[in-house]
Design a protein around this motif. Sequence first.
Motif, short mmCIF file in Angstrom:
data_model
loop_
_atom_site.label_atom_id
_atom_site.label_comp_id
_atom_site.label_asym_id
_atom_site.label_seq_id
_atom_site.Cartn_x
_atom_site.Cartn_y
_atom_site.Cartn_z
N PRO A 294 0.76 -1.24 -0.11
CA PRO A 294 -0.02 0.15 0.00
C PRO A 294 0.66 1.33 -0.13
O PRO A 294 2.18 1.22 0.34
CB PRO A 294 -0.82 -0.07 1.33
N ILE A 295 0.21 2.38 -0.40
CA ILE A 295 1.11 3.50 -0.79
C ILE A 295 1.86 4.32 0.50
O ILE A 295 2.85 4.79 0.41
CB ILE A 295 -0.11 4.84 -1.27
N HIS A 296 1.68 3.95 1.64
CA HIS A 296 2.42 4.28 2.83
C HIS A 296 3.92 3.60 2.71
O HIS A 296 4.72 4.18 3.00
CB HIS A 296 1.98 4.10 4.32
N HIS A 297 4.04 2.43 2.16
CA HIS A 297 5.29 1.64 1.93
C HIS A 297 5.99 2.62 0.78
O HIS A 297 7.26 2.62 0.69
CB HIS A 297 5.24 0.40 1.70
N HIS A 298 5.14 2.95 -0.30
CA HIS A 298 5.68 3.85 -1.40
C HIS A 298 6.71 5.06 -0.46
O HIS A 298 7.77 5.34 -0.94
CB HIS A 298 4.62 4.38 -2.17
N PHE A 299 5.98 5.75 0.14
CA PHE A 299 6.76 7.06 0.85
C PHE A 299 7.83 6.49 1.82
O PHE A 299 8.65 7.06 1.96
CB PHE A 299 5.49 7.71 1.71
N GLU A 300 7.72 5.50 2.31
CA GLU A 300 8.92 4.85 3.01
C GLU A 300 9.99 4.64 2.08
O GLU A 300 11.15 4.94 2.20
CB GLU A 300 8.37 3.42 3.71
N LYS A 301 9.76 3.96 0.89
CA LYS A 301 10.56 3.73 -0.30
C LYS A 301 11.40 5.11 -0.74
O LYS A 301 12.43 5.10 -1.20
CB LYS A 301 10.25 2.91 -1.26
N CYS A 302 10.68 6.24 -0.63
CA CYS A 302 10.96 7.57 -1.03
C CYS A 302 11.82 8.19 0.01
O CYS A 302 12.32 9.23 -0.19
CB CYS A 302 9.78 8.45 -1.37
N GLY A 303 12.14 7.51 1.07
CA GLY A 303 12.93 8.07 2.15
C GLY A 303 12.18 8.82 3.40
O GLY A 303 13.07 9.37 4.35
N TRP A 304 10.62 8.84 3.51
CA TRP A 304 10.13 9.24 4.66
C TRP A 304 10.05 8.44 5.69
O TRP A 304 10.12 7.11 5.69
CB TRP A 304 8.61 9.29 4.38
#
Length: 329
Positions: A294-304
């Motif tokens: 899900p999208i929260h993992h996308h932001f994790e991968k973006c460095g958040w």
Amino acid sequence: MPLIVYFLLSLISTFVLTVISVRFLIPKLKSHKMGQKILDIGPRWHKSKEGTPTMGGLSFIFASLIVAAVSAVALVLRSGGSETAKFLLTFLLAFSNGLIGLLDDYLKVFKKQNEGLKAPQKYFLQLIVCGMYLFFMSHFGFITTEMPIPFTDIKIELGIVYYVIAMLLLTGIVNSVNLADGIDGLAATESAAVGAFFAVVFFTLSSTSGAILSALLIGGCLGFLTYNFYPAKIFMGDTGSLFLGGLVVGLAFLADEPLIILIAGFMYVIESISVILQVGCYKLTHKRIFKMSPIHHHFEKCGWSEIKIVSVFGILTALFCVISYFGIV
């Protein structure tokens, strides 16, 4: 007794009981080696979380059950059988979904089945639970087949189609909250905000049953966050996330504004949409839209950081809740 007193007593009691329950639950879960298994498909840095106790949702389910039992007696004395019946049916919707999550977690932890219940099995059980909720709500006259449209005074008579939409809405939100439970404190933070929104709604409607259920949601989430905020000492598991999902969507039906949860709970919905888009796009093109869903993992991968994601998603949830309020007043 004023409505605010019922609300505060329920919120504080649920909060305190949840904190106490988690405190005793963590060592119990550790002693039985009931730790979270981190799948290899997840972010690699989540591997450090492996072994963190899961099924922590039992804490706020237990707390809510105790407070709900006492509140049901108070409701009978204050508002009569009708208000109590609505209260109990909505609580049972959440509780039954929590039991489905408990079974799922049991298979994952005790039976060493990483997947737990298969998706069709889980959805079939959810259909039964949600179908029974709609049946009894309709049987007692608590819902009709008219669907209110947010931001308008329009109600559309849908007939049998109402129940199809209602089933999709109930199961969809329950599973969306489940998807939101992917990083420390996210599902609980968003659900506390949604609970606060519904508390305001039910105060406006002078609904004791709704105000108490909102208090259970807020108190349980805040109590759990004392141990679940980053770095989490315990995870809620499907036990907790499915319970929360059932409660937030049940509150929407209790307020007779089912569609408003799509706005107030928009950050839940985004989680599901991101998964659907990711899977659909990959099957069609073998390319991914997001770095991970899900999208929260996308932001994790973006460095958040996890704290940043929870803070931003929590603030956005609060904003959508404010917008939602103007959609039903």
